[in-house]
Scaffold this active site. Structure first.
Site, PDB file in Angstrom:
ATOM      1  N   HIS A  15      -4.625  -4.428  -1.942  1.00  0.00           N
ATOM      2  CA  HIS A  15      -4.944  -4.033  -0.561  1.00  0.00           C
ATOM      3  C   HIS A  15      -5.158  -2.541  -0.388  1.00  0.00           C
ATOM      4  CE1 HIS A  15      -2.938  -7.998   1.018  1.00  0.00           C
ATOM      5  NE2 HIS A  15      -4.072  -8.194   0.397  1.00  0.00           N
TER       6      HIS A  15
ATOM      7  N   VAL B 154       0.839  -1.196   0.000  1.00  0.00           N
ATOM      8  CA  VAL B 154       0.000   0.000   0.000  1.00  0.00           C
ATOM      9  C   VAL B 154       0.879   1.253   0.000  1.00  0.00           C
ATOM     10  CG1 VAL B 154      -1.903  -1.169   1.191  1.00  0.00           C
ATOM     11  CG2 VAL B 154      -0.154  -0.002   2.550  1.00  0.00           C
TER      12      VAL B 154
ATOM     13  N   CYS C 222     -17.713  17.015   1.859  1.00  0.00           N
ATOM     14  CA  CYS C 222     -19.144  16.882   2.194  1.00  0.00           C
ATOM     15  C   CYS C 222     -19.358  16.907   3.706  1.00  0.00           C
ATOM     16  CB  CYS C 222     -19.715  15.594   1.593  1.00  0.00           C
ATOM     17  SG  CYS C 222     -19.409  14.101   2.572  1.00  0.00           S
TER      18      CYS C 222
ATOM     19  N   GLY D 246       9.081 -11.152  -2.790  1.00  0.00           N
ATOM     20  CA  GLY D 246       9.000 -10.564  -1.447  1.00  0.00           C
ATOM     21  C   GLY D 246       7.662 -10.724  -0.761  1.00  0.00           C
TER      22      GLY D 246
ATOM     23  N   CYS E 197     -14.506   8.487   1.687  1.00  0.00           N
ATOM     24  CA  CYS E 197     -15.468   9.130   2.581  1.00  0.00           C
ATOM     25  C   CYS E 197     -16.521   8.128   3.038  1.00  0.00           C
ATOM     26  CB  CYS E 197     -16.140  10.307   1.871  1.00  0.00           C
ATOM     27  SG  CYS E 197     -17.402  11.083   2.882  1.00  0.00           S
TER      28      CYS E 197
HETATM   29  P1  NAD Z   1       4.584 -10.548   3.575  1.00  0.00           P
HETATM   30  O1  NAD Z   1       3.717 -11.537   4.233  1.00  0.00           O
HETATM   31  O2  NAD Z   1       4.377 -10.264   2.149  1.00  0.00           O
HETATM   32  O3  NAD Z   1       6.131 -10.993   3.939  1.00  0.00           O
HETATM   33  C1  NAD Z   1       7.282 -10.339   3.518  1.00  0.00           C
HETATM   34  C2  NAD Z   1       8.145 -11.305   2.681  1.00  0.00           C
HETATM   35  O4  NAD Z   1       9.237 -10.589   2.114  1.00  0.00           O
HETATM   36  C3  NAD Z   1       8.747 -12.456   3.488  1.00  0.00           C
HETATM   37  O5  NAD Z   1       8.521 -13.671   2.804  1.00  0.00           O
HETATM   38  C4  NAD Z   1      10.250 -12.136   3.536  1.00  0.00           C
HETATM   39  O6  NAD Z   1      11.046 -13.290   3.527  1.00  0.00           O
HETATM   40  C5  NAD Z   1      10.426 -11.352   2.251  1.00  0.00           C
HETATM   41  N1  NAD Z   1      11.521 -10.389   2.225  1.00  0.00           N
HETATM   42  C6  NAD Z   1      11.975  -9.605   3.231  1.00  0.00           C
HETATM   43  N2  NAD Z   1      12.960  -8.795   2.801  1.00  0.00           N
HETATM   44  C7  NAD Z   1      13.129  -9.074   1.483  1.00  0.00           C
HETATM   45  C8  NAD Z   1      13.984  -8.558   0.467  1.00  0.00           C
HETATM   46  N3  NAD Z   1      14.869  -7.597   0.725  1.00  0.00           N
HETATM   47  N4  NAD Z   1      13.893  -9.083  -0.780  1.00  0.00           N
HETATM   48  C9  NAD Z   1      13.014 -10.063  -1.059  1.00  0.00           C
HETATM   49  N5  NAD Z   1      12.169 -10.574  -0.139  1.00  0.00           N
HETATM   50  C10 NAD Z   1      12.228 -10.088   1.110  1.00  0.00           C
HETATM   51  O7  NAD Z   1       4.506  -9.127   4.158  1.00  0.00           O
HETATM   52  P2  NAD Z   1       4.137  -8.671   5.641  1.00  0.00           P
HETATM   53  O8  NAD Z   1       5.127  -7.666   6.004  1.00  0.00           O
HETATM   54  O9  NAD Z   1       3.938  -9.867   6.491  1.00  0.00           O
HETATM   55  O10 NAD Z   1       2.737  -7.929   5.385  1.00  0.00           O
HETATM   56  C11 NAD Z   1       1.516  -8.555   5.073  1.00  0.00           C
HETATM   57  C12 NAD Z   1       0.578  -7.498   4.417  1.00  0.00           C
HETATM   58  O11 NAD Z   1       0.633  -6.263   5.129  1.00  0.00           O
HETATM   59  C13 NAD Z   1       0.989  -7.120   3.017  1.00  0.00           C
HETATM   60  O12 NAD Z   1       0.484  -8.002   2.115  1.00  0.00           O
HETATM   61  C14 NAD Z   1       0.490  -5.666   2.899  1.00  0.00           C
HETATM   62  O13 NAD Z   1      -0.879  -5.581   2.567  1.00  0.00           O
HETATM   63  C15 NAD Z   1       0.674  -5.122   4.272  1.00  0.00           C
HETATM   64  N6  NAD Z   1       1.949  -4.398   4.353  1.00  0.00           N
HETATM   65  C16 NAD Z   1       2.324  -3.565   3.348  1.00  0.00           C
HETATM   66  C17 NAD Z   1       3.557  -2.908   3.399  1.00  0.00           C
HETATM   67  C18 NAD Z   1       3.959  -1.994   2.273  1.00  0.00           C
HETATM   68  O14 NAD Z   1       3.098  -1.446   1.598  1.00  0.00           O
HETATM   69  N7  NAD Z   1       5.265  -1.838   2.028  1.00  0.00           N
HETATM   70  C19 NAD Z   1       4.403  -3.103   4.483  1.00  0.00           C
HETATM   71  C20 NAD Z   1       3.973  -3.975   5.520  1.00  0.00           C
HETATM   72  C21 NAD Z   1       2.758  -4.614   5.419  1.00  0.00           C
HETATM   73 ZN    ZN Z   2     -17.878  12.824   1.382  1.00  0.00          ZN
END
Ligand code: NAD
Ligand code: ZN
Length: 244
Positions: A123, A107, A154, A191, A131
């Site tokens: 997501h 996001v 609004c 990732g 709103c």
């Molecule tokens: P996730 O479940 O997608 O896990 C992160 C993955 O990235 C792991 O498998 C890890 O091994 C891998 N990883 C870590 N560093 C890496 C690198 N340098 N290169 C390649 N792979 C790497 O993510 P989460 O943090 O458990 O979050 C779950 C949900 O939360 C996401 O799907 C998202 O909707 C939201 N979220 C979004 C963001 C963002 O927008 N950047 C950040 C945190 C969470």
């Molecule tokens: Zn509105």
């Protein structure tokens, strides 16, 4: 026959070059090297809340200001980061490929800032607000926000345009993601731990429809056993090597 690491990268590069329809699925890992905290680990915490406690509709109903304070903090963190070489490599691959779709669970908006065009955000987006009264979705890049919770023109209360725990994913986006996965001849999954739907199923769907699957992650995941190639390493190091 087991390939050397450098041979695996060469092979992946050739697949990327030859594919006419590439679908990419990204998760928080691609933004790790930009300094955006993932949800796991201490650096993802705010005032010792777990994200699940705040990113849900009940928490927002109970205390919208608290939830907005958390989002304001996250928007501030992300605003101070820049896209990395991994995001940039995907922009190059998009430019060279006839049909390209980027499906992201992130996001943070870093794919947009890097210049990716054909993107499906599963997501939602930290930089969009919705709103609760009139339903209008708009962009809002103010950091920090002047008033919490922010208000719509609004007069209604705005919420982050994010899919929270317990909420359904936007139907049209999901539909487009399934179609893209079915038509891909190459799917890159980067990732993501792929523990939540639909990230868990999209690569399998692509595989069942004849795509080759390349995974890029710092560790093995549930995708690894059926990926045609599993490249273990950082997205920002590996992805530039897949662009010739
Ligand atoms: P996730 O479940 O997608 O896990 C992160 C993955 O990235 C792991 O498998 C890890 O091994 C891998 N990883 C870590 N560093 C890496 C690198 N340098 N290169 C390649 N792979 C790497 O993510 P989460 O943090 O458990 O979050 C779950 C949900 O939360 C996401 O799907 C998202 O909707 C939201 N979220 C979004 C963001 C963002 O927008 N950047 C950040 C945190 C969470
Ligand atoms: Zn509105």
């Amino acid at each position: 026959m087991k390939l050397q690491y450098s041979e695996q990268i060469d092979l992946a590069r050739r697949w990327v070059e030859d594919a006419t329809c590439i679908v990419v699925l990204t998760g928080a890992g691609i933004s790790a090297e930009s300094g955006v905290p993932t949800f796991r680990g201490e650096d993802g915490l705010w005032k010792s809340f777990r994200p699940e406690e705040l990113a849900n509709p009940e928490a927002f109903q109970r205390d919208p200001k608290l939830v907005w304070e958390w989002y304001d903090w996250r928007r501030g963190l992300v605003a101070a980061t820049v896209p990395n070489a991994g995001h940039e490599a995907l922009v190059e691959i998009e430019a060279k490929t006839d049909n390209f779709v980027l499906i992201t669970q992130n996001v943070d908006g870093l794919h947009d800032r890097a210049g990716s065009k054909n993107t499906l955000k599963l997501h939602g987006d930290l930089w969009r607000v919705r709103c609760l009264a009139c339903g209008q979705v708009s962009e809002n890049r103010e950091v920090p926000l002047r008033t919490l919770p922010p208000k719509c023109d609004c007069g209604g209360m705005l919420r982050p345009d994010i899919v929270w725990f317990g909420e359904a994913l936007p139907f049209e986006i999901m539909d487009a993601a399934w179609s893209a996965a079915s038509e891909a001849d190459l799917l890159l999954v980067i990732g993501t731990s792929a523990l939540v739907q639909p990230a868990a199923s999209l690569p399998l769907r692509a595989k069942e429809h004849g795509a080759q699957v390349i995974e890029v992650n710092v560790e093995k995941t549930v995708i690894t056993p059926y990926a045609d190639l599993s490249l273990i390493g950082k997205a920002a190091d590996l992805l530039p090597q897949l662009v010739s």
